[in-house]
Design a protein around this motif. Structure first.
Motif, PDB file in Angstrom:
ATOM      1  N   GLY A 144       0.798  -1.210   0.000  1.00 47.79           N
ATOM      2  CA  GLY A 144       0.000   0.000   0.000  1.00 47.79           C
ATOM      3  C   GLY A 144       0.834   1.264   0.000  1.00 47.79           C
ATOM      4  O   GLY A 144       0.484   2.260  -0.647  1.00 47.79           O
ATOM      5  N   ARG A 145       1.960   1.231   0.719  1.00 46.36           N
ATOM      6  CA  ARG A 145       2.849   2.397   0.745  1.00 46.36           C
ATOM      7  C   ARG A 145       3.436   2.681  -0.639  1.00 46.36           C
ATOM      8  O   ARG A 145       3.734   3.825  -0.971  1.00 46.36           O
ATOM      9  N   THR A 146       3.597   1.642  -1.427  1.00 44.72           N
ATOM     10  CA  THR A 146       4.123   1.813  -2.785  1.00 44.72           C
ATOM     11  C   THR A 146       3.036   2.272  -3.748  1.00 44.72           C
ATOM     12  O   THR A 146       3.231   3.183  -4.560  1.00 44.72           O
ATOM     13  N   VAL A 147       1.875   1.635  -3.639  1.00 44.59           N
ATOM     14  CA  VAL A 147       0.808   1.861  -4.607  1.00 44.59           C
ATOM     15  C   VAL A 147       0.155   3.235  -4.448  1.00 44.59           C
ATOM     16  O   VAL A 147      -0.041   3.968  -5.426  1.00 44.59           O
ATOM     17  N   ALA A 148      -0.192   3.595  -3.225  1.00 45.73           N
ATOM     18  CA  ALA A 148      -1.005   4.790  -2.990  1.00 45.73           C
ATOM     19  C   ALA A 148      -0.384   6.069  -3.552  1.00 45.73           C
ATOM     20  O   ALA A 148      -1.069   6.841  -4.248  1.00 45.73           O
ATOM     21  N   PRO A 149       0.903   6.356  -3.298  1.00 44.87           N
ATOM     22  CA  PRO A 149       1.452   7.602  -3.839  1.00 44.87           C
ATOM     23  C   PRO A 149       1.518   7.634  -5.359  1.00 44.87           C
ATOM     24  O   PRO A 149       1.368   8.695  -5.978  1.00 44.87           O
ATOM     25  N   ARG A 150       1.713   6.459  -5.963  1.00 43.06           N
ATOM     26  CA  ARG A 150       1.801   6.429  -7.426  1.00 43.06           C
ATOM     27  C   ARG A 150       0.443   6.682  -8.062  1.00 43.06           C
ATOM     28  O   ARG A 150       0.339   7.382  -9.077  1.00 43.06           O
ATOM     29  N   VAL A 151      -0.609   6.127  -7.476  1.00 47.65           N
ATOM     30  CA  VAL A 151      -1.947   6.399  -7.999  1.00 47.65           C
ATOM     31  C   VAL A 151      -2.321   7.855  -7.742  1.00 47.65           C
ATOM     32  O   VAL A 151      -2.887   8.528  -8.605  1.00 47.65           O
ATOM     33  N   ALA A 152      -1.984   8.344  -6.556  1.00 48.63           N
ATOM     34  CA  ALA A 152      -2.298   9.740  -6.228  1.00 48.63           C
ATOM     35  C   ALA A 152      -1.566  10.706  -7.155  1.00 48.63           C
ATOM     36  O   ALA A 152      -2.115  11.761  -7.517  1.00 48.63           O
ATOM     37  N   ALA A 153      -0.344  10.360  -7.566  1.00 47.26           N
ATOM     38  CA  ALA A 153       0.442  11.253  -8.421  1.00 47.26           C
ATOM     39  C   ALA A 153      -0.232  11.490  -9.764  1.00 47.26           C
ATOM     40  O   ALA A 153      -0.031  12.539 -10.385  1.00 47.26           O
ATOM     41  N   ARG A 154      -1.039  10.528 -10.209  1.00 44.19           N
ATOM     42  CA  ARG A 154      -1.766  10.713 -11.480  1.00 44.19           C
ATOM     43  C   ARG A 154      -3.235  11.082 -11.227  1.00 44.19           C
ATOM     44  O   ARG A 154      -4.055  11.030 -12.126  1.00 44.19           O
ATOM     45  N   PHE A 155      -3.565  11.421  -9.963  1.00 41.91           N
ATOM     46  CA  PHE A 155      -4.908  11.836  -9.564  1.00 41.91           C
ATOM     47  C   PHE A 155      -5.943  10.734  -9.781  1.00 41.91           C
ATOM     48  O   PHE A 155      -7.110  11.018 -10.049  1.00 41.91           O
TER      49      PHE A 155
ATOM     50  N   LEU B 192      -5.506  -3.298   3.470  1.00 42.46           N
ATOM     51  CA  LEU B 192      -4.144  -3.712   3.809  1.00 42.46           C
ATOM     52  C   LEU B 192      -4.147  -4.540   5.097  1.00 42.46           C
ATOM     53  O   LEU B 192      -5.071  -5.291   5.341  1.00 42.46           O
ATOM     54  N   GLY B 193      -3.120  -4.430   5.899  1.00 43.96           N
ATOM     55  CA  GLY B 193      -2.933  -5.349   7.015  1.00 43.96           C
ATOM     56  C   GLY B 193      -3.927  -5.173   8.151  1.00 43.96           C
ATOM     57  O   GLY B 193      -4.548  -4.131   8.323  1.00 43.96           O
ATOM     58  N   GLY B 194      -4.051  -6.222   8.931  1.00 43.98           N
ATOM     59  CA  GLY B 194      -4.859  -6.192  10.145  1.00 43.98           C
ATOM     60  C   GLY B 194      -4.091  -6.818  11.290  1.00 43.98           C
ATOM     61  O   GLY B 194      -3.333  -7.772  11.099  1.00 43.98           O
ATOM     62  N   ASN B 195      -4.232  -6.275  12.489  1.00 41.84           N
ATOM     63  CA  ASN B 195      -3.622  -6.856  13.694  1.00 41.84           C
ATOM     64  C   ASN B 195      -4.716  -6.860  14.749  1.00 41.84           C
ATOM     65  O   ASN B 195      -4.695  -6.101  15.709  1.00 41.84           O
ATOM     66  N   ASN B 196      -5.682  -7.727  14.538  1.00 42.49           N
ATOM     67  CA  ASN B 196      -6.978  -7.635  15.192  1.00 42.49           C
ATOM     68  C   ASN B 196      -6.949  -8.189  16.614  1.00 42.49           C
ATOM     69  O   ASN B 196      -6.251  -9.162  16.900  1.00 42.49           O
ATOM     70  N   ALA B 197      -7.724  -7.551  17.483  1.00 43.68           N
ATOM     71  CA  ALA B 197      -7.743  -7.928  18.895  1.00 43.68           C
ATOM     72  C   ALA B 197      -9.168  -8.133  19.369  1.00 43.68           C
ATOM     73  O   ALA B 197     -10.115  -7.571  18.824  1.00 43.68           O
ATOM     74  N   ALA B 198      -9.281  -8.931  20.426  1.00 42.68           N
ATOM     75  CA  ALA B 198     -10.549  -9.105  21.134  1.00 42.68           C
ATOM     76  C   ALA B 198     -10.298  -8.867  22.616  1.00 42.68           C
ATOM     77  O   ALA B 198      -9.299  -9.345  23.169  1.00 42.68           O
ATOM     78  N   ILE B 199     -11.199  -8.134  23.226  1.00 45.59           N
ATOM     79  CA  ILE B 199     -11.167  -7.908  24.667  1.00 45.59           C
ATOM     80  C   ILE B 199     -12.175  -8.848  25.312  1.00 45.59           C
ATOM     81  O   ILE B 199     -13.319  -8.956  24.854  1.00 45.59           O
ATOM     82  N   VAL B 200     -11.763  -9.529  26.355  1.00 39.82           N
ATOM     83  CA  VAL B 200     -12.659 -10.427  27.094  1.00 39.82           C
ATOM     84  C   VAL B 200     -12.803  -9.888  28.510  1.00 39.82           C
ATOM     85  O   VAL B 200     -11.820  -9.797  29.252  1.00 39.82           O
ATOM     86  N   THR B 201     -14.025  -9.521  28.873  1.00 43.30           N
ATOM     87  CA  THR B 201     -14.289  -8.900  30.162  1.00 43.30           C
ATOM     88  C   THR B 201     -14.713  -9.946  31.193  1.00 43.30           C
ATOM     89  O   THR B 201     -15.060 -11.079  30.834  1.00 43.30           O
ATOM     90  N   PRO B 202     -14.733  -9.578  32.478  1.00 38.26           N
ATOM     91  CA  PRO B 202     -15.146 -10.547  33.509  1.00 38.26           C
ATOM     92  C   PRO B 202     -16.570 -11.051  33.340  1.00 38.26           C
ATOM     93  O   PRO B 202     -16.889 -12.160  33.791  1.00 38.26           O
ATOM     94  N   SER B 203     -17.427 -10.261  32.699  1.00 38.05           N
ATOM     95  CA  SER B 203     -18.827 -10.679  32.541  1.00 38.05           C
ATOM     96  C   SER B 203     -19.056 -11.578  31.334  1.00 38.05           C
ATOM     97  O   SER B 203     -20.173 -12.039  31.106  1.00 38.05           O
ATOM     98  N   ALA B 204     -18.029 -11.836  30.552  1.00 39.80           N
ATOM     99  CA  ALA B 204     -18.191 -12.550  29.287  1.00 39.80           C
ATOM    100  C   ALA B 204     -18.682 -13.981  29.485  1.00 39.80           C
ATOM    101  O   ALA B 204     -18.380 -14.637  30.497  1.00 39.80           O
TER     102      ALA B 204
END
Length: 508
Positions: free
Chosen positions: A247-258, A265-277
């Motif tokens: 994405g860092r490579t693609v986005a500026p090149r597409v933007a340069a031609r408008f 792109l990437g995900g680093n997904n989390a889940a929170i587990v509470t005491p009431s779960a």
């Protein structure tokens, strides 16, 4: 299974891949330098000739030419192609699912589920073809009407990844076609056969309903071929799925031609587990979200943030389920975890685990390679208890590693949750409405997807899919994602005999 047995299996898989292509009506590719391997054994299924710069440019030209006519076809009529595609996908659901398994290594249920997702988005797009609504706004000038209309955008370039080799293409293509756009698809060079099958079915769908099959083009090859879509001004929208680095490579090149970009792109997904779960429900959701697809989903659960009061009993449940997961050939009944895509993925996993343990992490279970063959990479999903959210935890490793952190205060849990560069999917497990609403609030999860009492993966097509921060900000699939594929025009109609100016300006 020994290396010898793995070698014996590869010819069977290669023959099956060829048979499946014939079932779709696809031409068997001429042998070439693009090697198509199956992660099941690491062996070769087929080879094919990739596109050249010249043939890729010619495909873009054909799509651009077809757009000139396609944009004038009424949207409900354009939907006929998508309707016929849905019918063909339904007829070939099992075969296409099997080809996904051969190329991407998904277990059968997940592979067929991906094809069903294609059918679902086609149905969504068919209905959407009669709902490409614009607004009518009150004009400040008497005898005037103020409104907006939406028009086809142009050629849409689609660059897709190996892990969802067909569904993400369908998300983009079904919407783009009903919006009046044409499509040029550059799939991952790891999964070109599923792309060939889908391209064949779509062109057949177009011919069956009397539409121009040139509305869809397929180009195959490496990053150089994909770069033709990135840099060509005729590609009005580039929808790209892949790594943050890409994405860092693609986005500026597409933007340069408008041009426009739609990045997933990437995900680093989390889940929170509470005491009431509900811990039983949470454990089931966590296991699928973290171990499904061998951890090779952008929505895979990678971080588990658990209240200290329930971390023990929850981890006991999750680890016990992990130990019972059957790892192996995804074509075998009962297998729940298939292979990693290639050696590089396994090396990345091994390196990440070494770093985590070096940071004081403790291996709860898993992480070891499962013997199958020298050229295939099967692993047991890993759980690592971490003392803190270290650098390796803040990175996305595309493999089944679940890092476990603890918290005492919900505000601290949300801070931990948001303290990563990525912002795709998130979950909280709780039976306390206040906790759920806090997580969904503006100062709660900073992700594009925020769930309560379900995992981070397995999104439905009705909602917009995408994320924030380093995930790229794009939205695909449902809701009003169609607007990405169209251009907006604001229209003012004067039906009076006067010419009043806006803002009360006089110019005489």
């Amino acid at each position: 299974m020994t290396h010898t047995l793995s070698d014996q299996l590869t010819p069977e898989l290669a023959e099956r891949a060829t048979s499946l292509l014939r079932a779709f009506g696809a031409d068997i590719p001429e042998p070439g330098e693009l090697v198509v391997r199956t992660p099941i054994t690491g062996g070769t299924l087929l080879t094919l000739r990739p596109d050249t710069v010249e043939t890729a440019d010619a495909a873009i030209t054909r799509a651009d030419t077809a757009f000139r006519t396609w944009r004038t076809v009424p949207a409900p009529v354009r939907a006929a192609v998508v309707r016929r595609l849905a019918e063909l996908l339904t007829a070939h659901r099992a075969e296409l699912g099997e080809l996904v398994t051969l190329e991407a290594g998904k277990i059968g249920a997940e592979a067929v589920g991906e094809v069903q997702e294609m059918i679902d988005i086609c149905e969504f797009a068919i209905g959407l073809s009669r709902q490409l609504y614009g607004y009518t706004m009150p004009s400040e000038r008497p005898g005037h009407r103020l409104m907006e209309t939406w028009h086809p955008l142009g050629v849409v370039g689609v660059i897709s990844a190996f892990n969802f080799p067909v569904a993400v293409w369908a998300w983009n293509t079904a919407l783009a076609l009903v919006c009046g756009d044409t499509v040029v698809w550059k799939p991952s060079d790891i999964t070109p056969l599923t792309a060939l099958a889908c391209h064949t079915l779509l062109r057949r769908a177009a011919l069956d309903v009397g539409a121009d099959p040139e509305v869809h083009q397929l180009i195959q090859g490496d990053a150089e071929i994909g770069a033709r879509l990135v840099d060509d001004e005729r590609v009005a929208l580039l929808s790209a799925t892949g790594s943050v680095r890409m994405g860092r490579t693609v986005a500026p090149r597409v933007a340069a031609r408008f041009g426009r970009c739609l990045l997933e792109l990437g995900g680093n997904n989390a889940a929170i587990v509470t005491p009431s779960a509900d811990l039983e429900l949470a454990a089931r959701a966590i296991v699928f979200a973290a171990a499904g697809t061998a951890g090779q989903r952008c929505t895979t659960l990678r971080r588990l943030i658990v209240h200290t009061d329930v971390v023990g009993p929850l981890l006991d449940r999750v680890a016990n389920a992990y130990r019972q997961l059957r790892v192996g050939n995804p074509l075998t009944d009962g297998v729940l975890v298939g292979p990693l895509i290639h050696a590089g993925a396994h090396e990345n996993m091994r390196t990440a685990l070494e770093r985590a343990l070096g940071d004081g992490g403790r291996m709860v279970c898993g992480g070891e390679r499962v013997p199958f063959g020298d050229d295939s990479y099967y692993v047991r999903p890993a759980i690592v208890r971490m003392p803190a959210q270290t650098a390796v935890v803040r990175e996305e490793t595309f493999a089944p590693i679940l890092y476990v952190l603890t918290y005492r205060d919900l505000d601290h849990a949300i801070t931990l949750h948001n303290a990563v560069p990525q912002g795709l999917s998130s979950s909280i497990f709780t039976t306390d409405q206040r906790e759920a609403e806090r997580f969904l609030a503006a100062d709660g999860s900073d992700c594009g997807i925020a769930n309560v009492n379900i995992g981070t993966s397995g999104a439905e097509i009705g909602g917009a899919f995408g994320g924030e921060k380093h995930t790229g900000g794009g939205r695909e699939s449902g809701s009003d994602s169609w607007k990405s594929y169209m251009r907006r025009a604001t229209n003012t109609v004067n039906y009076s005999t006067e010419l009043p100016l806006a803002q009360g300006i006089t110019f005489t």
